[in-house]
Design a protein around this motif. Structure first.
Motif, PDB file in Angstrom:
ATOM      1  N   LEU A  27       0.824  -1.208   0.000  1.00 33.60           N
ATOM      2  CA  LEU A  27       0.000   0.000   0.000  1.00 33.60           C
ATOM      3  C   LEU A  27       0.860   1.262   0.000  1.00 33.60           C
ATOM      4  O   LEU A  27       0.478   2.271  -0.590  1.00 33.60           O
ATOM      5  CB  LEU A  27      -0.928   0.005   1.211  1.00 33.60           C
ATOM      6  CG  LEU A  27      -2.189  -0.836   1.053  1.00 33.60           C
ATOM      7  CD1 LEU A  27      -2.968  -0.850   2.357  1.00 33.60           C
ATOM      8  CD2 LEU A  27      -3.057  -0.303  -0.062  1.00 33.60           C
ATOM      9  N   ARG A  28       2.013   1.214   0.667  1.00 29.66           N
ATOM     10  CA  ARG A  28       2.898   2.386   0.651  1.00 29.66           C
ATOM     11  C   ARG A  28       3.490   2.593  -0.734  1.00 29.66           C
ATOM     12  O   ARG A  28       3.692   3.725  -1.165  1.00 29.66           O
ATOM     13  CB  ARG A  28       4.009   2.230   1.680  1.00 29.66           C
ATOM     14  CG  ARG A  28       3.504   2.409   3.097  1.00 29.66           C
ATOM     15  CD  ARG A  28       4.617   2.375   4.086  1.00 29.66           C
ATOM     16  NE  ARG A  28       5.515   3.502   3.895  1.00 29.66           N
ATOM     17  CZ  ARG A  28       6.663   3.666   4.517  1.00 29.66           C
ATOM     18  NH1 ARG A  28       7.069   2.760   5.386  1.00 29.66           N
ATOM     19  NH2 ARG A  28       7.422   4.709   4.292  1.00 29.66           N
ATOM     20  N   ALA A  29       3.767   1.517  -1.453  1.00 28.79           N
ATOM     21  CA  ALA A  29       4.350   1.636  -2.787  1.00 28.79           C
ATOM     22  C   ALA A  29       3.297   2.041  -3.815  1.00 28.79           C
ATOM     23  O   ALA A  29       3.585   2.791  -4.742  1.00 28.79           O
ATOM     24  CB  ALA A  29       4.994   0.311  -3.183  1.00 28.79           C
ATOM     25  N   HIS A  30       2.085   1.535  -3.646  1.00 30.23           N
ATOM     26  CA  HIS A  30       1.000   1.818  -4.588  1.00 30.23           C
ATOM     27  C   HIS A  30      -0.240   2.241  -3.796  1.00 30.23           C
ATOM     28  O   HIS A  30      -1.143   1.442  -3.598  1.00 30.23           O
ATOM     29  CB  HIS A  30       0.661   0.578  -5.427  1.00 30.23           C
ATOM     30  CG  HIS A  30       1.841  -0.040  -6.080  1.00 30.23           C
ATOM     31  ND1 HIS A  30       2.462   0.527  -7.175  1.00 30.23           N
ATOM     32  CD2 HIS A  30       2.534  -1.162  -5.798  1.00 30.23           C
ATOM     33  CE1 HIS A  30       3.482  -0.235  -7.521  1.00 30.23           C
ATOM     34  NE2 HIS A  30       3.550  -1.268  -6.697  1.00 30.23           N
ATOM     35  N   PRO A  31      -0.270   3.474  -3.339  1.00 33.42           N
ATOM     36  CA  PRO A  31      -1.417   3.903  -2.506  1.00 33.42           C
ATOM     37  C   PRO A  31      -2.713   3.934  -3.306  1.00 33.42           C
ATOM     38  O   PRO A  31      -2.715   4.258  -4.495  1.00 33.42           O
ATOM     39  CB  PRO A  31      -1.024   5.305  -2.044  1.00 33.42           C
ATOM     40  CG  PRO A  31      -0.025   5.772  -3.033  1.00 33.42           C
ATOM     41  CD  PRO A  31       0.664   4.547  -3.556  1.00 33.42           C
ATOM     42  N   GLU A  32      -3.789   3.546  -2.634  1.00 32.78           N
ATOM     43  CA  GLU A  32      -5.098   3.606  -3.285  1.00 32.78           C
ATOM     44  C   GLU A  32      -5.550   5.059  -3.325  1.00 32.78           C
ATOM     45  O   GLU A  32      -5.307   5.827  -2.409  1.00 32.78           O
ATOM     46  CB  GLU A  32      -6.107   2.778  -2.509  1.00 32.78           C
ATOM     47  CG  GLU A  32      -5.831   1.300  -2.535  1.00 32.78           C
ATOM     48  CD  GLU A  32      -6.886   0.529  -1.760  1.00 32.78           C
ATOM     49  OE1 GLU A  32      -7.767   1.173  -1.167  1.00 32.78           O
ATOM     50  OE2 GLU A  32      -6.805  -0.698  -1.752  1.00 32.78           O
TER      51      GLU A  32
END
Length: 37
Positions: A27-32
């Motif tokens: 989630l930190r790398a690809h935040p929604e």
């Protein structure tokens, strides 16, 4: 507790916390995108 029970407990703790850590890092790398209206 037997040695096999302790080993299984350690394996499942590592799997659960590892999965949680992987989810947080993902989630930190690809935040929604939050719904911005």
């Amino acid at each position: 507790m037997s040695v096999s029970a302790i080993a299984m407990m350690i394996v499942f703790i590592v799997v659960l916390w590892g999965g949680l850590l992987a989810a947080v890092l993902n989630l930190r790398a690809h935040p929604e995108d939050s719904d911005q209206e």
